[in-house]
Write a protein that holds these residues in place. Structure first.
Motif, PDB file in Angstrom:
ATOM      1  N   ALA A  75      49.051  88.093   4.149  1.00  0.00           N
ATOM      2  CA  ALA A  75      48.306  88.153   2.444  1.00  0.00           C
ATOM      3  C   ALA A  75      47.656  89.329   2.222  1.00  0.00           C
ATOM      4  N   GLY A  76      47.744  90.343   4.050  1.00  0.00           N
ATOM      5  CA  GLY A  76      46.659  91.426   3.351  1.00  0.00           C
ATOM      6  C   GLY A  76      47.431  92.130   2.856  1.00  0.00           C
ATOM      7  N   GLY A  77      46.738  92.962   1.563  1.00  0.00           N
ATOM      8  CA  GLY A  77      46.645  93.469   0.229  1.00  0.00           C
ATOM      9  C   GLY A  77      47.099  92.887  -0.796  1.00  0.00           C
ATOM     10  N   LEU A  78      47.577  91.099  -0.869  1.00  0.00           N
ATOM     11  CA  LEU A  78      47.540  90.296  -1.500  1.00  0.00           C
ATOM     12  C   LEU A  78      46.418  89.537  -2.627  1.00  0.00           C
ATOM     13  N   ASN A  79      46.632  89.594  -3.020  1.00  0.00           N
ATOM     14  CA  ASN A  79      44.990  88.230  -3.359  1.00  0.00           C
ATOM     15  C   ASN A  79      45.087  86.805  -3.451  1.00  0.00           C
ATOM     16  N   ILE A  80      45.262  86.542  -2.737  1.00  0.00           N
ATOM     17  CA  ILE A  80      45.004  85.627  -1.259  1.00  0.00           C
ATOM     18  C   ILE A  80      44.327  85.618  -0.497  1.00  0.00           C
ATOM     19  N   SER A  81      43.727  84.605  -0.537  1.00  0.00           N
ATOM     20  CA  SER A  81      42.491  83.813   0.796  1.00  0.00           C
ATOM     21  C   SER A  81      43.218  82.793   1.051  1.00  0.00           C
ATOM     22  N   MET A  82      42.762  82.600   2.573  1.00  0.00           N
ATOM     23  CA  MET A  82      43.241  80.935   3.224  1.00  0.00           C
ATOM     24  C   MET A  82      42.857  81.393   4.472  1.00  0.00           C
TER      25      MET A  82
END
Length: 716
Positions: A409-416
């Motif tokens: 998910a690093g560098g993407l517009n996603i939080s988890m």
């Protein structure tokens, strides 16, 4: 008119020589005349409804759910329910029961439906007018605890987590889809049919200033008689009764086919354990349902997950071919998961019994993509099983999988994030693998505890709910190519899933930068499944004989029965093949015979070949077909209970669907009871008079018709 016609036909027949064949022709012509006249009268009496979608009867090991009409259809006086307070007219005070109730969608609630059910002697049926836009209030006809008795949590597997004791997953569930109604319930589109119904009601049935409506009244008849009753064991036993050459079946098991593929070819002919093979399963569910039989859009509950997995599989195609990871990634799309995990339980059963390409010993870990429509916080949650994680080796692998997902998910517009360690898994196919053995796995969802999906398993879980919309005045082709915000968000999720799977399979880190999902692919998939499957892209990727499965409407994701593959299964099979396979330059004959040339005897064990119709070149209508070679396969998604004939099984799904002969509805004007009796009396009188007249004519026939008859011994 019919009586006169009969007398005329009789007289004409008597005038002919009975030894002549002409009297047969005359009778046939008379019959046709009467039939045409009857059809004409029928058309003047009834207005048939064009698009009716029923609630049908389903059965399992213990009981039946759904709806049905009587054998001859249910007839009732139309009543448009304007509010819940207006129910007294239907249930108590209305002078002309039974009533057939027309409900606008905001009134289709558990409270109103249960009142109608309890007053069913005065209720002939219900018609729900499907709205053109979603309601503001949440609505889910499913239960609050989906698949409550078929998951991993039970009295034998941490009973404290069973029966949604910790988390109520579907708090908006009202359970309507699991009730039994002894009258038919139909859904109608808000179009010309409903306009005719409302107009008929306003002109004939509506009480004005408390007055009683006068005859004739507007009535409706609904046909949806179901053949099966009681439970699955009863209906399957009746299926086995053989009193004729072609015994009549009364029900069929729910089921279809799972779709699966692998990044490395696996010999599908030799079933069972594969030495030195380790697979990471990437799973998603295909099916959904709603209260009504033919409306199951499943946008968030199913489509968001399997579209993400399709896009991730496409993103991994080049990387897994150029730098194959140590482990094989196996993509699995399960059918029938809504009904006690039919597809996943069957795959696990086949793995345990050496009937699948690999077995459970070959399974390294599982990543399942659930509801990822990102409705609330644009945040994804990584769910895992707290019971199996008490095993240190399982816990270590789960931690690695979670770390791979977080790294991807690093560098993407996603939080988890992860829920608390004491929370059980949400309803998911992975639970069926855990019932067999402790396997490391994670379920990816867009909710921390309760579903964020307000329309779970309902007709409102559609494109609108996923915020899939297009600028005005776009053509269908322009909409197909338009990248929506939802497509962009799911593309990010698909990229993250693809990278995490590659790392989990032991892939090399330098390849990660090249793994990226295609937003154009995602937006086409969403359009094809949630808006209209009959589009130019889908047409290119399927064989010509499947064109009839494409429609100018959203796909119906109800699993159906086992007679044939459903539309979603066929579409996902061919889309997955095109997204993960490669084009091979061979003839159509060789392609359809599962070979690359006449001497090829081996590739059919490792690959599956399919001939698709392709696109037509510019200025041409002739499509240029080609052959796709892929590892895509179908495997049975039929509950093992039906193979073992254990129709009361507590371990496997036992859901069946009743058969029926006719589904239709029509409206007409009904006269008062007194007028009906008068009409019946006059009809009987006319019948008796015609019979008497026929008898008199018959007894005097020799005298009446003798002048035109030649003597039998005449000579010339």
């Amino acid at each position: 008119m019919s009586t006169l016609t009969v007398v005329f036909c009789f007289c004409q027949t008597r005038k002919m020589d009975l030894l002549s064949s002409k009297w047969i022709l005359n009778l046939i012509l008379c019959s046709l005349f009467i039939g045409v006249g009857g059809n004409s009268v029928e058309k003047k009496i009834y207005v048939h409804l064009n698009y009716t979608v029923p609630c049908v009867r389903l059965l399992n090991a213990t009981h039946q759910i759904g709806c049905q009409s009587s054998l001859s259809g249910n007839v009732g006086v139309l009543h448009v329910l304007e509010s819940e307070d207006n129910l007294d007219w239907v249930l108590k005070s209305g002078p002309n029961p039974p009533y057939l109730v027309i409900l606008e969608s905001p009134l289709f609630t558990r409270s109103i439906m249960m009142k109608l059910k309890n007053g069913s002697r005065r209720v002939a049926g219900v018609v729900v007018v499907a709205p053109n836009a979603n309601p503001l209030e949440a609505f889910s006809p499913h239960t609050t605890c989906p698949n409550e008795n078929s998951g991993v949590y039970s009295e034998d597997y941490d009973p404290a987590l069973a029966h949604c004791n910790v988390t109520v997953w579907n708090p908006f569930g009202n359970g309507l889809a699991y009730e039994e109604f002894d009258f038919p319930i139909f859904s109608l589109k808000d179009d010309n049919d409903t306009h005719v119904i409302r107009q008929c009601y306003m002109e004939h049935n509506r009480a004005v200033n408390g007055s009683t409506p006068q005859y004739p009244l507007c009535a409706m008849q609904l046909y949806s008689h179901m053949s099966a009753v009681t439970n699955t064991a009863t209906c399957m036993r009746r299926n086995d009764i053989d009193f004729s050459i072609s015994p009549e079946m009364v029900c069929d098991p729910l089921g279809d086919y799972n779709v699966w593929a692998s990044t490395r070819p696996i010999n599908n002919t030799a079933k069972g354990h594969k030495m030195w093979e380790s697979v990471v399963i990437a799973a998603a569910r295909l099916d959904s349902r709603s209260f009504f039989f033919d409306i199951a859009p499943g946008a968030d509950s199913g489509v968001s997950g399997f579209v993400t997995l399709l896009a991730a599989a496409h993103a991994l195609r080049n990387a897994t071919q150029e730098a194959p990871p140590n482990r094989t990634i196996l993509y699995a799309f399960f059918q029938g998961e809504t009904f006690d995990y039919i597809g996943s339980s069957r795959m696990v059963y086949d793995m345990q019994n050496n009937q699948f390409a690999v077995d459970l010993d070959n399974v390294h870990s599982v990543l399942e993509i659930g509801q990822v429509g990102l409705h609330t916080e644009s945040k994804l949650w990584l769910h895992s099983d707290p019971v199996s994680r008490k095993n240190s080796s399982v816990n270590d692998e789960v931690r690695k999988l979670i770390e791979n997902l977080q790294s991807a998910a690093g560098g993407l517009n996603i939080s988890m994030d992860e829920p608390s360690v004491s929370q059980p898994l949400p309803p998911s196919s992975f639970q069926r693998f855990l019932r067999a053995r402790p396997i490391p796995g994670v379920v990816l969802e867009d909710h921390q505890s309760a579903f964020s999906n307000r329309f779970y398993e309902s007709m409102y879980d559609n494109a609108e709910y996923l915020n899939i919309s297009y600028p005005p005045n776009m053509t269908p082709e322009e909409q197909l190519e338009f990248v929506t915000d939802t497509a962009k968000a799911l593309t990010e999720v698909a990229t993250m899933v693809a990278k995490a799977l590659y790392m989990q399979a032991g892939g090399s880190e330098p390849q990660l930068s090249s793994i990226k999902a295609d937003a154009q692919i995602v937006t086409r998939l969403l359009y094809g499944f949630l808006v209209r499957s009959n589009n130019s892209w889908f047409q290119q990727l399927i064989p010509s004989d499947l064109m009839s499965h494409l429609a100018n409407r959203p796909t119906n994701f109800y699993v159906g029965v086992t007679q044939q593959s459903s539309e979603p299964t066929l579409l996902v099979q061919h889309l997955l093949a095109n997204l993960t396979g490669s084009t091979v330059n061979i003839t159509q004959e060789n392609c359809q015979n599962q070979r690359e040339d006449e001497n090829d005897k081996e590739n059919k064990h490792m690959y599956y070949y399919m001939w698709v119709q392709g696109a037509a070149p510019p200025n041409s209508t002739q499509r240029e077909g080609f052959c796709i070679r892929s590892t895509v396969r179908l495997s049975k998604a039929l509950s093992p209970a039906f193979d073992m004939r254990e129709y009361t099984s507590k371990d496997y799904s036992t859901w069946t669907e009743s058969r029926w002969k006719s589904i239709k509805g029509r409206i007409f004007l009904v006269a008062s009871h007194d007028l009906e009796m008068l009409t019946l009396g006059v009809g009987i009188a006319v019948l008796l008079t015609s019979l008497l007249l026929t008898y008199v004519i018959s007894s005097k026939a020799d005298m009446l018709f003798s002048s035109g008859r030649e003597p039998t011994n005449a000579t010339y």
